[in-house]
Design an enzyme around this catalytic site. Structure first.
Site, PDB file in Angstrom:
ATOM      1  N   SER A   9       0.835  -1.201   0.000  1.00 34.44           N
ATOM      2  CA  SER A   9       0.000   0.000   0.000  1.00 34.44           C
ATOM      3  C   SER A   9       0.869   1.250   0.000  1.00 34.44           C
ATOM      4  O   SER A   9       1.865   1.321   0.728  1.00 34.44           O
ATOM      5  CB  SER A   9      -0.875  -0.030   1.255  1.00 34.44           C
ATOM      6  OG  SER A   9      -1.721   1.080   1.269  1.00 34.44           O
ATOM      7  N   CYS A  19     -10.954   1.395  23.156  1.00 31.55           N
ATOM      8  CA  CYS A  19     -11.527   2.540  22.454  1.00 31.55           C
ATOM      9  C   CYS A  19     -11.099   2.693  21.004  1.00 31.55           C
ATOM     10  O   CYS A  19     -11.676   3.485  20.274  1.00 31.55           O
ATOM     11  CB  CYS A  19     -11.218   3.827  23.203  1.00 31.55           C
ATOM     12  SG  CYS A  19     -12.002   3.821  24.818  1.00 31.55           S
TER      13      CYS A  19
HETATM   14  C1  LIG Z   1      -2.375  -0.779   6.319  1.00 28.32           C
HETATM   15  C2  LIG Z   1      -2.419  -2.241   6.178  1.00 28.32           C
HETATM   16  C3  LIG Z   1      -3.386  -2.862   5.371  1.00 28.32           C
HETATM   17  C4  LIG Z   1      -4.483  -2.081   4.663  1.00 28.32           C
HETATM   18  O1  LIG Z   1      -3.981  -1.323   3.630  1.00 28.32           O
HETATM   19  P1  LIG Z   1      -4.924  -0.210   2.917  1.00 28.32           P
HETATM   20  O2  LIG Z   1      -4.133   0.206   1.736  1.00 28.32           O
HETATM   21  O3  LIG Z   1      -5.088   0.860   3.936  1.00 28.32           O
HETATM   22  O4  LIG Z   1      -6.198  -0.864   2.555  1.00 28.32           O
HETATM   23  C5  LIG Z   1      -3.345  -4.232   5.255  1.00 28.32           C
HETATM   24  N1  LIG Z   1      -2.432  -4.960   5.887  1.00 28.32           N
HETATM   25  C6  LIG Z   1      -1.484  -4.409   6.678  1.00 28.32           C
HETATM   26  C7  LIG Z   1      -0.476  -5.275   7.357  1.00 28.32           C
HETATM   27  C8  LIG Z   1      -1.451  -3.038   6.852  1.00 28.32           C
HETATM   28  O5  LIG Z   1      -0.525  -2.510   7.639  1.00 28.32           O
END
Ligand SMILES: *Cc1c(COP(=O)(O)O)cnc(C)c1O
Length: 404
Positions: free
Chosen positions: A201, A328
């Site tokens: 990502s 929370c």
């Molecule tokens: C942030 C994260 C995701 C989700 O990624 P997005 O692009 O925000 O949908 C999935 N797996 C891990 C390990 C992450 O750190």
């Protein structure tokens, strides 16, 4: 301390100004559709996407043709898990994963269960690592996919990915790895790791939100996940939809910067993380490290402060952005499922804080945070009768409280 300090880089990272500079023209003048073949607007967008694909592939040890752009890792994980399951269901309906995966892996697996698949959750050691031998014996003739992450987002623990990849290869099972927390931070080589699908990502590596990529192996073996979206057949048919050109350019630029700086930055981040850990642990007693002591991502420090509520600690240091393993952060009263899976008791899970360092943190900030954490924990413990008892050598959990 009036300035805000951001130590939640495992949740998201700030956009690097150099990434913004690279993607900005594609939000303005260079607005073409990368699929438009008949004019320069399209060609210029297509060129930019091509470069970003190469920049992303480079950091994976992959070929640019193996890279598919997505809207992020949640989408990538869904394509990898549901797409492979749907495509190869006739080979078997068994998937293997482990309990500390991100919800974007756990929930697609739960969905598959509702569709009649069997899902095996592997056990973990106290650091959150799977046992490769257990994996080997969990694989049956019915198994089609193993999904095990690289670095954990909450506790930092690294899984033995190369061993996992080898086991999957030996047994002819596809291996998917969620590498959001390690891509761009520690070296990744899809062949050395033996992964068939890998997700990442952009917003975890100082790129924009809402864009990501996945590696999908094209040969030895070829993997063809069924698409979730049907449409124009973009991205080798695996992800239809007009490409998010500015986002993709940002991801490519962010990956390139990570590649250039990784060696130096890895050491700097690990040193910041250790400075934070040592500063806190040398001044406070009854602080526990969650996750593996050494085999962990350079950014993550997860500590439990016994006899302190994580939420109270966060309230006591409002200028410091961190996250807690207690209630929370979610709508439920359950403490972190990741810490629970490690066998960390509810009390220690409720008293946990995740600090995660990133590119824009300085050692001055770390020193300020150490000071703030130590002062806040001391103050909270002064008000805690349980902590007082523990200090006097009484274990509060063994006390038989008189009924009133
Ligand atoms: C942030 C994260 C995701 C989700 O990624 P997005 O692009 O925000 O949908 C999935 N797996 C891990 C390990 C992450 O750190």
């Amino acid at each position: 301390m009036n300035e805000r300090i951001y130590l939640d880089n495992n949740a998201t990272t700030p956009l690097d100004p150099r990434v913004l500079e690279a993607l900005m023209p594609y939000l303005t003048d260079k607005f073409g559709n990368a699929a438009s073949r008949s004019h320069g607007f399209g060609w210029e967008a297509e060129e930019a996407v091509k470069l970003a694909r190469e920049q992303t592939a480079e950091l994976l040890g992959a070929s640019a043709r193996d890279v598919i752009f997505t809207s992020g890792a949640t989408e990538g994980n869904n394509i990898a898990i549901k797409g492979v399951a749907e495509m190869y269901a006739d080979r078997g309906k068994h998937v293997i994963t482990q309990p500390t995966e991100h919800k974007a892996v756990i929930d697609p697996c739960r969905y598959l269960e509702q569709q009649g698949f069997r899902v095996t959750m592997l056990g973990l050691d106290k650091y959150g690592r799977i046992d490769p031998d257990e994996l080997r014996s969990a694989i049956t003739d019915e198994t089609i996919l193993v999904s095990i992450m690289h670095g954990n987002n909450e506790i930092g623990t690294l899984q033995p990915v190369a061993e996992i990849g080898q086991i999957c290869k030996d047994q002819g099972v596809f291996y998917h790895c969620d590498a959001c927390q390690t891509f761009g931070k520690i070296p990744i080589d899809v062949n050395a790791m033996g992964v068939d699908l890998l997700t990442l990502s952009a917003h975890k590596i100082y790129g924009p939100k809402g864009v990501g990529a996945m590696y999908v192996r094209r040969k030895n073996p070829r993997v063809r996940p069924k698409p979730l979206l049907h449409g124009g057949g973009h991205e080798r048919g695996m992800r239809s939809g007009t490409l998010n050109v500015p986002g993709i350019v940002g991801l490519g630029a962010a990956a390139e910067l990570c590649g250039q700086e990784m060696n130096v930055e890895f050491k700097r981040l690990a040193a910041l993380r250790d400075r934070l850990r040592d500063g806190i642990m040398s001044q406070l007693d009854l602080v526990h490290l969650n996750g593996h002591p050494t085999d962990r991502t350079p950014t993550n420090l997860n500590l439990s402060f016994q006899y302190v509520e994580g939420e109270s600690l966060m309230m006591g240091m409002k200028n410091v952005a961190v996250s807690s393993g207690s209630a929370c952060t979610s709508a439920s009263l359950e403490p972190s499922y990741v810490l629970q899976a490690l066998g960390v008791g509810d009390d220690l899970a409720h008293s946990s804080i995740r600090f995660s360092v990133g590119r824009f943190n300085t050692s001055e900030e770390i020193d300020q945070v150490v000071e703030k954490v130590v002062a806040t924990v001391k103050k909270l413990r002064e008000m805690s009768p349980l902590y007082e008892m523990a200090k006097e050598g009484i274990d509060p959990s063994k006390v038989e409280w008189a009924a009133q």
